[in-house]
Design a protein around this motif. Structure first.
Motif, PDB file in Angstrom:
ATOM      1  N   LEU A  31       0.857  -1.179   0.000  1.00 30.01           N
ATOM      2  CA  LEU A  31       0.000   0.000   0.000  1.00 30.01           C
ATOM      3  C   LEU A  31       0.895   1.232   0.000  1.00 30.01           C
ATOM      4  N   CYS A  32       0.800   2.042  -1.043  1.00 28.43           N
ATOM      5  CA  CYS A  32       1.550   3.290  -1.150  1.00 28.43           C
ATOM      6  C   CYS A  32       0.585   4.439  -0.878  1.00 28.43           C
ATOM      7  N   TYR A  33       0.697   5.001   0.307  1.00 30.13           N
ATOM      8  CA  TYR A  33      -0.271   6.008   0.757  1.00 30.13           C
ATOM      9  C   TYR A  33       0.474   7.077   1.528  1.00 30.13           C
ATOM     10  N   ALA A  34       0.705   8.231   0.886  1.00 30.82           N
ATOM     11  CA  ALA A  34       1.408   9.354   1.506  1.00 30.82           C
ATOM     12  C   ALA A  34       0.766  10.652   1.030  1.00 30.82           C
ATOM     13  N   PRO A  35      -0.421  10.994   1.557  1.00 33.31           N
ATOM     14  CA  PRO A  35      -1.151  12.171   1.050  1.00 33.31           C
ATOM     15  C   PRO A  35      -0.398  13.474   1.211  1.00 33.31           C
ATOM     16  N   ALA A  36       0.475  13.583   2.218  1.00 32.91           N
ATOM     17  CA  ALA A  36       1.194  14.836   2.439  1.00 32.91           C
ATOM     18  C   ALA A  36       2.147  15.151   1.295  1.00 32.91           C
ATOM     19  N   GLN A  37       2.563  14.124   0.542  1.00 31.30           N
ATOM     20  CA  GLN A  37       3.503  14.336  -0.546  1.00 31.30           C
ATOM     21  C   GLN A  37       2.818  14.557  -1.894  1.00 31.30           C
ATOM     22  N   ALA A  38       1.499  14.438  -1.926  1.00 34.39           N
ATOM     23  CA  ALA A  38       0.779  14.520  -3.205  1.00 34.39           C
ATOM     24  C   ALA A  38       0.943  15.875  -3.870  1.00 34.39           C
ATOM     25  N   ALA A  39       0.983  16.940  -3.074  1.00 36.33           N
ATOM     26  CA  ALA A  39       1.131  18.277  -3.653  1.00 36.33           C
ATOM     27  C   ALA A  39       2.538  18.511  -4.186  1.00 36.33           C
ATOM     28  N   ILE A  40       3.505  17.731  -3.677  1.00 37.64           N
ATOM     29  CA  ILE A  40       4.891  17.879  -4.118  1.00 37.64           C
ATOM     30  C   ILE A  40       5.154  17.054  -5.369  1.00 37.64           C
ATOM     31  N   THR A  41       4.658  15.830  -5.367  1.00 32.61           N
ATOM     32  CA  THR A  41       4.851  14.922  -6.502  1.00 32.61           C
ATOM     33  C   THR A  41       3.487  14.464  -7.000  1.00 32.61           C
ATOM     34  N   PRO A  42       2.967  15.051  -8.060  1.00 30.35           N
ATOM     35  CA  PRO A  42       1.648  14.671  -8.563  1.00 30.35           C
ATOM     36  C   PRO A  42       1.582  13.188  -8.932  1.00 30.35           C
ATOM     37  N   PRO A  43       0.448  12.527  -8.699  1.00 31.05           N
ATOM     38  CA  PRO A  43       0.322  11.101  -8.996  1.00 31.05           C
ATOM     39  C   PRO A  43       0.694  10.741 -10.430  1.00 31.05           C
ATOM     40  N   ARG A  44       0.320  11.577 -11.388  1.00 32.61           N
ATOM     41  CA  ARG A  44       0.614  11.242 -12.788  1.00 32.61           C
ATOM     42  C   ARG A  44       2.120  11.184 -13.030  1.00 32.61           C
ATOM     43  N   ALA A  45       2.895  12.004 -12.324  1.00 34.34           N
ATOM     44  CA  ALA A  45       4.343  11.992 -12.494  1.00 34.34           C
ATOM     45  C   ALA A  45       4.998  10.877 -11.682  1.00 34.34           C
ATOM     46  N   GLU A  46       4.345  10.440 -10.616  1.00 36.11           N
ATOM     47  CA  GLU A  46       4.945   9.505  -9.683  1.00 36.11           C
ATOM     48  C   GLU A  46       4.643   8.045  -9.992  1.00 36.11           C
ATOM     49  N   LEU A  47       3.446   7.744 -10.493  1.00 37.45           N
ATOM     50  CA  LEU A  47       2.981   6.368 -10.531  1.00 37.45           C
ATOM     51  C   LEU A  47       3.862   5.455 -11.377  1.00 37.45           C
ATOM     52  N   HIS A  48       4.275   5.886 -12.556  1.00 35.04           N
ATOM     53  CA  HIS A  48       5.041   5.004 -13.448  1.00 35.04           C
ATOM     54  C   HIS A  48       6.340   4.554 -12.793  1.00 35.04           C
ATOM     55  N   SER A  49       7.110   5.491 -12.223  1.00 32.06           N
ATOM     56  CA  SER A  49       8.369   5.113 -11.578  1.00 32.06           C
ATOM     57  C   SER A  49       8.112   4.302 -10.319  1.00 32.06           C
ATOM     58  N   LEU A  50       7.010   4.596  -9.620  1.00 26.92           N
ATOM     59  CA  LEU A  50       6.675   3.844  -8.419  1.00 26.92           C
ATOM     60  C   LEU A  50       6.383   2.383  -8.759  1.00 26.92           C
ATOM     61  N   ILE A  51       5.694   2.142  -9.856  1.00 29.93           N
ATOM     62  CA  ILE A  51       5.425   0.769 -10.298  1.00 29.93           C
ATOM     63  C   ILE A  51       6.735   0.029 -10.532  1.00 29.93           C
ATOM     64  N   ASN A  52       7.657   0.674 -11.217  1.00 33.98           N
ATOM     65  CA  ASN A  52       8.950   0.040 -11.504  1.00 33.98           C
ATOM     66  C   ASN A  52       9.707  -0.268 -10.219  1.00 33.98           C
ATOM     67  N   ARG A  53       9.697   0.664  -9.260  1.00 33.52           N
ATOM     68  CA  ARG A  53      10.399   0.425  -7.996  1.00 33.52           C
ATOM     69  C   ARG A  53       9.785  -0.732  -7.225  1.00 33.52           C
ATOM     70  N   THR A  54       8.467  -0.817  -7.239  1.00 38.17           N
ATOM     71  CA  THR A  54       7.782  -1.860  -6.492  1.00 38.17           C
ATOM     72  C   THR A  54       8.034  -3.234  -7.108  1.00 38.17           C
ATOM     73  N   ILE A  55       8.041  -3.289  -8.434  1.00 38.22           N
ATOM     74  CA  ILE A  55       8.354  -4.552  -9.118  1.00 38.22           C
ATOM     75  C   ILE A  55       9.771  -4.995  -8.788  1.00 38.22           C
ATOM     76  N   GLU A  56      10.725  -4.058  -8.860  1.00 35.98           N
ATOM     77  CA  GLU A  56      12.125  -4.375  -8.572  1.00 35.98           C
ATOM     78  C   GLU A  56      12.318  -4.837  -7.128  1.00 35.98           C
ATOM     79  N   ALA A  57      11.487  -4.358  -6.218  1.00 34.19           N
ATOM     80  CA  ALA A  57      11.593  -4.748  -4.809  1.00 34.19           C
ATOM     81  C   ALA A  57      11.021  -6.132  -4.555  1.00 34.19           C
ATOM     82  N   GLY A  58      10.341  -6.716  -5.562  1.00 29.30           N
ATOM     83  CA  GLY A  58       9.836  -8.075  -5.419  1.00 29.30           C
ATOM     84  C   GLY A  58       8.403  -8.193  -4.971  1.00 29.30           C
ATOM     85  N   ALA A  59       7.663  -7.072  -4.927  1.00 32.53           N
ATOM     86  CA  ALA A  59       6.259  -7.129  -4.519  1.00 32.53           C
ATOM     87  C   ALA A  59       5.418  -7.829  -5.587  1.00 32.53           C
ATOM     88  N   LYS A  60       4.299  -8.374  -5.151  1.00 31.10           N
ATOM     89  CA  LYS A  60       3.374  -9.047  -6.065  1.00 31.10           C
ATOM     90  C   LYS A  60       2.054  -8.310  -6.216  1.00 31.10           C
TER      91      LYS A  60
END
Length: 378
Positions: A31-60
């Motif tokens: 679960l990636c949930y950090a509302p305080a950072q949403a104004a700093i890093t918009p979801p559209r800019a963050e989600l793609h790289s976040l997916i890659n990081r989560t896959i690399e970390a071994g999450a399912k």
């Protein structure tokens, strides 16, 4: 990839590289949930790289919390690697609370479903949609109109994919423009634009005000959708239009390049299907001209929705057209502020109605100021 069984759940806050490395996420749903950072890093800019990081970390699995924004097409990056789901902050808070209070939290991500018909809130303005006011030309309302541009099924090479953005909205407006030109071949480009803008809808399919996605979701205003969401059926028979010829556009071009004098007054009186006054200090008078493209015998009454804190008077407030007489009529609009403040924009509209099927609405945006080059920055 869809989860058919429950998996362990771990809340990793922002899901940055350090947080993922410090958490045991292998084989788990994150679960990636950090509302305080949403104004700093918009979801559209963050989600793609976040997916890659989560896959690399071994999450399912991934549950990404976001404010109301359109991101479904980005989830294709998850295909073949892990199950991904989007939730809003309210749902994410409930999941996070469950995770915190449960010794061994688990979760199952089910396949997505499509909802059609009356169960869908539409239309609404996408979070990525361009917003006004126009910084270069503040006396010209932008945008002009809103059109479908989210999750549009589009041709790509030898297949079809869902795309979002101006590249999807523009073909909708272009097609409506072409249809209007085929029905009214003698109309000028300005008349076609006017017909689209003045007949647009500012309510959704339930008759409620259109909403705009963002932080937070809010009721849309003319800086979100211009005249509103376009309505081709109404645009074909607007009744009245606001026309401009090429000479007026040339004068406007000269103003933008500093080649003419009196441009402030000229821009306010440019016969657009909208009115924007970005610097009202006391009162201002401007004019607009409408051309009758409906029945030769017609009478229109004006309905004024005044911007908050502004008095609006229009002369005349009733215009009539008769067979054999002029098909154009000019009216004067006076805006007077009720307070001397360095304020923000407030919105309203002027609507000419024939009491039957034709309602010709232009959006109004007004900002009061005390003096030029002073801003409320506190």
């Amino acid at each position: 990839m869809n989860n058919s069984v429950f998996q362990d759940l771990v809340h990793v806050q922002s899901c940055d590289t350090e947080s993922l490395s410090l958490s045991n996420v292998t084989g788990k749903t994150v679960l990636c949930y950090a509302p305080a950072q949403a104004a700093i890093t918009p979801p559209r800019a963050e989600l793609h790289s976040l997916i890659n990081r989560t896959i690399e970390a071994g999450a399912k699995g991934l549950i990404f919390a976001q404010y109301t924004v359109n991101l479904l097409e980005i989830l294709t990056s998850c295909e073949g690697f892990m199950s991904c789901a989007l939730v809003d902050f309210e749902i994410a808070q409930r999941i996070a609370s469950y995770s915190k209070m449960t010794e061994s939290p688990v979760v199952k991500i089910s396949p997505a479903v499509s909802v059609v018909g009356n169960g869908v809130l539409s239309p609404y303005v996408a979070s990525f949609s361009s917003r006004g006011p126009s910084l270069a030309f503040p006396r010209i309302l932008k945008p002009d109109i809103a059109a479908p541009g989210v999750g549009i099924l589009a041709a790509e090479r030898d297949s079809y994919v869902f795309h979002s953005g101006t590249s999807m909205a523009c073909p909708h407006v272009s097609a409506v423009t072409a249809l209007l030109k085929s029905v009214h071949p003698n109309w000028s480009p300005a008349m076609i634009k006017s017909a689209i803008v003045t007949t647009a809808s500012v309510t959704d399919q339930f008759g409620m005000p259109i909403q705009a996605n963002g932080v937070p979701r809010k009721l849309a205003d003319p800086f979100d959708f211009g005249g509103g969401h376009m309505d081709p059926d109404r645009a074909v028979d607007p009744g009245l239009v606001y026309d401009l010829d090429a000479r007026e556009y040339n004068k406007f071009l000269n103003c933008t390049q500093g080649l003419s004098d009196g441009c402030k007054s000229y821009n306010l009186n440019l016969n657009l299907p909208s009115i924007t006054v970005p610097d009202l200090k006391g009162h201002v008078i401007l004019r607009r001209t409408v051309t009758n493209v409906g029945p030769a015998e017609a009478t229109y009454h004006l309905v004024v929705e005044a911007p908050a804190g502004i008095d609006v008077s229009v002369e005349p407030s009733v215009i009539s057209f008769t067979q054999g007489n002029s098909r154009s009529a000019t009216f004067m609009v006076t805006f007077t502020t009720r307070q001397r403040v360095q304020g923000g924009y407030t919105f309203g509209s002027l609507t000419w109605s024939d009491g039957s099927t034709r309602s010709v609405r232009i959006p109004v945006a007004v900002r009061t100021v005390i003096q030029d080059f002073v801003a409320d920055t506190s």
